[in-house]
Design an enzyme around this catalytic site. Sequence first.
Site, PDB file in Angstrom:
ATOM      1  N   LYS A  39     -23.898  29.556  13.004  1.00 59.91           N
ATOM      2  CA  LYS A  39     -22.941  28.182  12.959  1.00 59.91           C
ATOM      3  C   LYS A  39     -21.471  29.091  12.586  1.00 59.91           C
ATOM      4  O   LYS A  39     -20.744  28.734  13.271  1.00 59.91           O
ATOM      5  CB  LYS A  39     -23.160  27.149  11.841  1.00 59.91           C
ATOM      6  CG  LYS A  39     -22.197  26.073  12.132  1.00 59.91           C
ATOM      7  CD  LYS A  39     -22.828  25.046  11.210  1.00 59.91           C
ATOM      8  CE  LYS A  39     -24.297  24.339  11.739  1.00 59.91           C
ATOM      9  NZ  LYS A  39     -24.702  23.533  10.766  1.00 59.91           N
ATOM     10  N   ARG A 108     -21.730  22.810   5.026  1.00 58.48           N
ATOM     11  CA  ARG A 108     -23.121  22.802   5.831  1.00 58.48           C
ATOM     12  C   ARG A 108     -23.460  24.258   6.087  1.00 58.48           C
ATOM     13  O   ARG A 108     -23.110  25.285   6.076  1.00 58.48           O
ATOM     14  CB  ARG A 108     -22.345  22.532   7.579  1.00 58.48           C
ATOM     15  CG  ARG A 108     -21.742  21.217   7.559  1.00 58.48           C
ATOM     16  CD  ARG A 108     -21.238  21.133   8.962  1.00 58.48           C
ATOM     17  NE  ARG A 108     -22.233  20.647   9.814  1.00 58.48           N
ATOM     18  CZ  ARG A 108     -21.857  20.500  11.135  1.00 58.48           C
ATOM     19  NH1 ARG A 108     -20.750  20.532  11.564  1.00 58.48           N
ATOM     20  NH2 ARG A 108     -22.979  19.886  11.958  1.00 58.48           N
ATOM     21  N   GLY A 117     -31.860  20.665  11.392  1.00 61.66           N
ATOM     22  CA  GLY A 117     -32.357  19.487  10.282  1.00 61.66           C
ATOM     23  C   GLY A 117     -33.206  20.214   9.130  1.00 61.66           C
ATOM     24  O   GLY A 117     -33.585  19.351   8.313  1.00 61.66           O
ATOM     25  N   MET A 119     -32.183  22.554   6.783  1.00 59.38           N
ATOM     26  CA  MET A 119     -31.433  22.795   5.682  1.00 59.38           C
ATOM     27  C   MET A 119     -30.369  21.729   5.428  1.00 59.38           C
ATOM     28  O   MET A 119     -30.239  20.762   6.281  1.00 59.38           O
ATOM     29  CB  MET A 119     -31.075  24.177   5.760  1.00 59.38           C
ATOM     30  CG  MET A 119     -31.807  25.106   5.513  1.00 59.38           C
ATOM     31  SD  MET A 119     -31.492  26.875   5.547  1.00 59.38           S
ATOM     32  CE  MET A 119     -30.546  27.030   7.211  1.00 59.38           C
ATOM     33  N   ARG A 352     -23.553  26.648  20.113  1.00 55.89           N
ATOM     34  CA  ARG A 352     -24.641  27.664  20.115  1.00 55.89           C
ATOM     35  C   ARG A 352     -25.470  27.548  21.251  1.00 55.89           C
ATOM     36  O   ARG A 352     -25.142  26.680  22.257  1.00 55.89           O
ATOM     37  CB  ARG A 352     -25.618  27.228  18.811  1.00 55.89           C
ATOM     38  CG  ARG A 352     -26.350  26.096  19.069  1.00 55.89           C
ATOM     39  CD  ARG A 352     -27.112  25.359  17.815  1.00 55.89           C
ATOM     40  NE  ARG A 352     -27.614  24.064  17.905  1.00 55.89           N
ATOM     41  CZ  ARG A 352     -28.040  23.274  16.809  1.00 55.89           C
ATOM     42  NH1 ARG A 352     -27.962  23.724  15.635  1.00 55.89           N
ATOM     43  NH2 ARG A 352     -28.401  22.064  17.229  1.00 55.89           N
ATOM     44  N   HIS A 468     -32.903  14.435  16.012  1.00 56.40           N
ATOM     45  CA  HIS A 468     -33.645  15.253  15.516  1.00 56.40           C
ATOM     46  C   HIS A 468     -35.076  15.367  16.088  1.00 56.40           C
ATOM     47  O   HIS A 468     -35.335  16.531  16.322  1.00 56.40           O
ATOM     48  CB  HIS A 468     -33.856  14.918  13.973  1.00 56.40           C
ATOM     49  CG  HIS A 468     -34.948  15.764  13.231  1.00 56.40           C
ATOM     50  ND1 HIS A 468     -36.235  15.346  13.061  1.00 56.40           N
ATOM     51  CD2 HIS A 468     -34.813  16.871  12.467  1.00 56.40           C
ATOM     52  CE1 HIS A 468     -37.030  16.342  12.535  1.00 56.40           C
ATOM     53  NE2 HIS A 468     -36.053  17.124  11.883  1.00 56.40           N
ATOM     54  N   ARG A 648     -68.429  47.714  30.442  1.00 61.91           N
ATOM     55  CA  ARG A 648     -68.682  48.040  29.001  1.00 61.91           C
ATOM     56  C   ARG A 648     -70.278  48.066  29.083  1.00 61.91           C
ATOM     57  O   ARG A 648     -70.695  46.882  29.293  1.00 61.91           O
ATOM     58  CB  ARG A 648     -68.031  47.086  28.090  1.00 61.91           C
ATOM     59  CG  ARG A 648     -68.282  47.546  26.625  1.00 61.91           C
ATOM     60  CD  ARG A 648     -67.962  46.439  25.509  1.00 61.91           C
ATOM     61  NE  ARG A 648     -68.565  45.180  25.834  1.00 61.91           N
ATOM     62  CZ  ARG A 648     -68.136  44.205  24.927  1.00 61.91           C
ATOM     63  NH1 ARG A 648     -66.922  44.453  24.032  1.00 61.91           N
ATOM     64  NH2 ARG A 648     -68.391  43.139  24.790  1.00 61.91           N
ATOM     65  N   GLU A 780     -62.613  50.843  18.576  1.00 63.44           N
ATOM     66  CA  GLU A 780     -62.824  49.541  17.851  1.00 63.44           C
ATOM     67  C   GLU A 780     -63.375  49.713  16.346  1.00 63.44           C
ATOM     68  O   GLU A 780     -63.502  48.575  15.505  1.00 63.44           O
ATOM     69  CB  GLU A 780     -63.628  48.561  18.514  1.00 63.44           C
ATOM     70  CG  GLU A 780     -65.105  49.323  18.682  1.00 63.44           C
ATOM     71  CD  GLU A 780     -65.964  48.273  19.685  1.00 63.44           C
ATOM     72  OE1 GLU A 780     -65.731  47.024  19.717  1.00 63.44           O
ATOM     73  OE2 GLU A 780     -66.540  48.782  20.630  1.00 63.44           O
ATOM     74  N   SER A 799     -60.128  52.387  25.494  1.00 62.74           N
ATOM     75  CA  SER A 799     -59.746  51.304  25.337  1.00 62.74           C
ATOM     76  C   SER A 799     -59.773  50.305  24.053  1.00 62.74           C
ATOM     77  O   SER A 799     -60.906  50.331  23.721  1.00 62.74           O
ATOM     78  CB  SER A 799     -60.584  50.222  26.403  1.00 62.74           C
ATOM     79  OG  SER A 799     -60.135  48.745  26.382  1.00 62.74           O
ATOM     80  N   GLY A 801     -60.679  47.950  21.326  1.00 66.78           N
ATOM     81  CA  GLY A 801     -61.107  46.783  21.190  1.00 66.78           C
ATOM     82  C   GLY A 801     -60.326  46.041  19.770  1.00 66.78           C
ATOM     83  O   GLY A 801     -60.913  46.355  18.838  1.00 66.78           O
ATOM     84  N   THR A 802     -59.191  45.456  19.944  1.00 73.92           N
ATOM     85  CA  THR A 802     -58.555  45.185  18.832  1.00 73.92           C
ATOM     86  C   THR A 802     -59.269  44.086  17.999  1.00 73.92           C
ATOM     87  O   THR A 802     -58.918  43.781  16.892  1.00 73.92           O
ATOM     88  CB  THR A 802     -57.175  44.741  19.062  1.00 73.92           C
ATOM     89  OG1 THR A 802     -57.009  43.925  20.365  1.00 73.92           O
ATOM     90  CG2 THR A 802     -56.505  45.969  19.634  1.00 73.92           C
ATOM     91  N   ASN A 803     -60.118  43.099  18.755  1.00 69.99           N
ATOM     92  CA  ASN A 803     -60.858  42.122  17.992  1.00 69.99           C
ATOM     93  C   ASN A 803     -61.693  42.574  16.795  1.00 69.99           C
ATOM     94  O   ASN A 803     -61.566  42.627  15.521  1.00 69.99           O
ATOM     95  CB  ASN A 803     -61.585  41.341  18.860  1.00 69.99           C
ATOM     96  CG  ASN A 803     -60.869  40.497  19.897  1.00 69.99           C
ATOM     97  OD1 ASN A 803     -59.769  40.474  19.728  1.00 69.99           O
ATOM     98  ND2 ASN A 803     -61.447  40.061  20.959  1.00 69.99           N
ATOM     99  N   CYS A 867     -58.147  45.887  25.362  1.00 66.48           N
ATOM    100  CA  CYS A 867     -58.973  44.621  25.841  1.00 66.48           C
ATOM    101  C   CYS A 867     -59.445  43.657  24.939  1.00 66.48           C
ATOM    102  O   CYS A 867     -60.248  42.743  25.352  1.00 66.48           O
ATOM    103  CB  CYS A 867     -60.334  45.410  26.626  1.00 66.48           C
ATOM    104  SG  CYS A 867     -61.543  46.068  25.273  1.00 66.48           S
ATOM    105  N   TYR A 887     -52.195  49.961  29.968  1.00 63.72           N
ATOM    106  CA  TYR A 887     -52.544  48.710  30.634  1.00 63.72           C
ATOM    107  C   TYR A 887     -52.962  47.712  29.400  1.00 63.72           C
ATOM    108  O   TYR A 887     -53.311  48.147  28.314  1.00 63.72           O
ATOM    109  CB  TYR A 887     -53.492  48.693  31.554  1.00 63.72           C
ATOM    110  CG  TYR A 887     -55.042  49.082  31.292  1.00 63.72           C
ATOM    111  CD1 TYR A 887     -55.766  48.181  30.772  1.00 63.72           C
ATOM    112  CD2 TYR A 887     -55.411  50.454  31.143  1.00 63.72           C
ATOM    113  CE1 TYR A 887     -57.012  48.430  30.451  1.00 63.72           C
ATOM    114  CE2 TYR A 887     -56.580  50.657  31.072  1.00 63.72           C
ATOM    115  CZ  TYR A 887     -57.352  49.757  30.365  1.00 63.72           C
ATOM    116  OH  TYR A 887     -58.913  50.148  29.816  1.00 63.72           O
TER     117      TYR A 887
END
Length: 915
Positions: A39, A108, A117, A119, A352, A468, A648, A780, A799, A801-803, A867, A887
């Site tokens: 602001k 303000r 809304g 703050m 804004r 709001h 896999r 993994e 690859s 395996g982030t889980n 993956c 990828y």
Amino acid sequence: MSENKESQVVEQGTGVEGVKFVYDFTEGNKDLKDLLGGKGANLAEMTNLGLPVPPGFTITTEACKTYLDSGEEPAALRDEVSAHLDALEAKMGKKLGQADNPLLVSVRSGAKFSMPGMMDTVLNIGLSDKSVQGLAEQAGDDRFAWDSYRRLIQMFGKTVLGVDGDLFEEALEKAKEAKKVTVDTELEAADLKKLVTTFKKIVKKEAGRDFPQDPREQMDLAIRAVFDSWNGDRAKLYRRQERIPHDLGTAVNVCSMVFGNLGPDSGTGVAFTRDPASGHQGVYGDYLQNAQGEDVVAGIRNTVPLAELERIDKKSYDQLMQIMETLENHYKDLCDIEFTIERGQLWMLQTRVGKRTAGAAFRIATQLVDQGLIDEAEALTRVNGAQLAQLMFPRFDESAKVQQVGRGIAASPGAAVGKAVFDSYTAVKWSRSGEKVILIRRETNPDDLDGMIAAEGILTSRGGKTSHAAVVARGMGKTCVCGAEELEVDTKRRRMTVPGGHVVEEGDVVSIDGSSGKVYLGEVPVVPSPVVEYFEGRMHPGADDADELVEAVHRMMAFADRKRRLRVRANADNAEDALRARRFGAQGIGLCRTEHMFLGDRRELVERLILADTEAEREESLKELLPLQKKDFVQLFESMDGLPVTVRLLDPPLHEFLPDITELSVRVALAESRQEPHENELRLLQAVHRLHEQNPMLGLRGVRLGLVIPGLFTMQVRAIAEAAAERKAAKGDPRAEIMIPLVGTVQELELVRDEADQVIAEVEAATGTRLKLSIGTMIELPRAALTAGQIAEAAEFFSFGTNDLTQTVWGFSRDDVEASFFTAYLEKGIFGVSPFETIDKDGVGSLVAAAAKAGRATRPDLKLGVCGEHGGDPESVHFFHEVGLDYVSCSPFRIPVARLEAGRAAVTSKGSDHR
């Protein structure tokens, strides 16, 4: 402005250690949002542009952070505020709160990121029992002066002194009832003077002190209250919801008051340079005569469309239109503007870059490209994957038989169905019990944020597109219909009366359409989004409204595909999913889970494999499974012809293919009691007990199965190789990749690879076909990531395996922890977002980056992908681009999101490629 320029601006002031804590509006600019908040930076920018901005000054976010860290304001702050106040008084020719010619100011909040809304704001500071008379004489209007004074006490009491705002509202309602009027503008000066006395009594009783008469004390307390509001519950909740950092602090803007409540030639409004709901160009906004700004956004009184201002005050209207054009061309984006007209004089109070719906975001981005204001790369920064996902949600079936009971303003699109609830607490409570709810209110306020987040959609009987409810809903991507005046909402009795007298009780199902503003009784069926139909190839860009959106999405996707480096693959286990993924733009399959092929009518064969007592029995079971597996792969390679398919090998523990232990035990017990044959069930039960593990996800699974169960992996490799050979013989172009799961050491991979290479050679010799099958592994486990350099000696691709990597890094069992304590962790701020939803860059992410670097140091041409579920998460896609993966792979439905975010990552990247 560059960081160097910003630091120079800070250093040229005075204060603690040379830091300047207060800036006049003439000193800043739009690039100082970190320091002056959004602001303050934009007020300064408008001042620089020569637009009519009331004079004022901004207290920096640094002052707020010092206060929040220490509990005390910076020692130099009071003197700096005094110096700027003196300059403001000199400029205005008035003194703050003096009796005969009072200067009034607003205080303000203004954080770097818009938090509508969330703050605090206090208007009319400087009014007291003495100065209210001076204001009346100055304005020639007693009613205006006393209306301004009651507003100050009401806002100050609630915001600064912590008095329950409902007490003031109830007193105001009683005053209107006593006068037999319905809106506050019909109260006369004498009525408002009595109301001031009532309000002061409320303050004395509830706050334990008198309303302060010293104007400087009012201002200082209000400044401190704005600082404190940064850590208010609703502000913290909003920041968690919008992923805004908690350590930014807020600036405070002290601005000389201009008054929209001076009579019919005065007013206040909010304007948009384009429609924030649709993106269409035109005259959009709300205007309210004889009112102050809070009246518009609070939705307490229903506004008139901005276009009406041309009839009411053409001079101000024409000037506003010119300013709106100036601002949009300057900011090169949709601008959200707050303005006040004081007796025919237009003043700009804020601008804004405006929040917008998902559809508007795509339309506006392409419009601005066509107008030559931005290029394709900039256009990609104006949209995001979360917005695209919203556009893929279903919509109401317009051909269905429906009972429409009302229509309001289409404030935020979507098709929302749920049970009617009339307060935030109930919305949260019911949603936590699995109920879908629609939050219905006369108007919402910041205290309703919990319920707004919990609800499927929001319906209000008051307010417009700038209320709001509308602004917050658009920011959250939540369906919202506002200003449905024909609906009578009774929150105390928890009911809504619709035209014709029908009553909607709490718990009754309603449906709201945020694209049309229509409200229906009961559940309305939904149909696929036109954007999904476009991705499916069933809709093409055209001329009507739906097709216009499709055209905008089509163009943005084309921009993204031209810019992105990351390729996008699909997680798909069968030909049907693969073909859908290809229609959605997949460039291959990054994960085919072969365990899904072992279920259904093949379960009996798998059970026989597990129960095999001899090598001959095991070989017979594998021999029967081989042609079935081969058929699966032939179909998959055909559907993805010419594109890579990563298969896999079997990953889950074998017990997952056997019946549930409790169910099986009951079957055996019943058979024994009835003296019925149960030899097979008994063998199955013995196998279940034999294979039982305390923690199966860390037990006999993945590569360990391939090493312990002779012939299992070789059967799968043979099926892949024979399927590839068959496709080549049919003039196809199979590009199979074999992935070994759960490898923790290079020796495991080497053993499986040796067997696989031998099988592939046998198939090549038998078919006379040269096969190019690459072999790689999933990363993994933390150990795999830490020894990636060694593992790359035997792997042609990784690859991630982030889980499972997230589970093993954090020590979390996903199936358990998300339900048990993740909610508490999110509420306490330990997580900004679940690490299973967005990758944990510091922990899991650092292992991914290190493994990628080490793997490529060993094998420079190592192909890298991901993956896990993170492959379709917008924020995670940017991380994977930064660390140099080739990828990402995700579910078919998330492919468009991943494509878009990969393009955005390419144009916003800091330049690190890691290749």
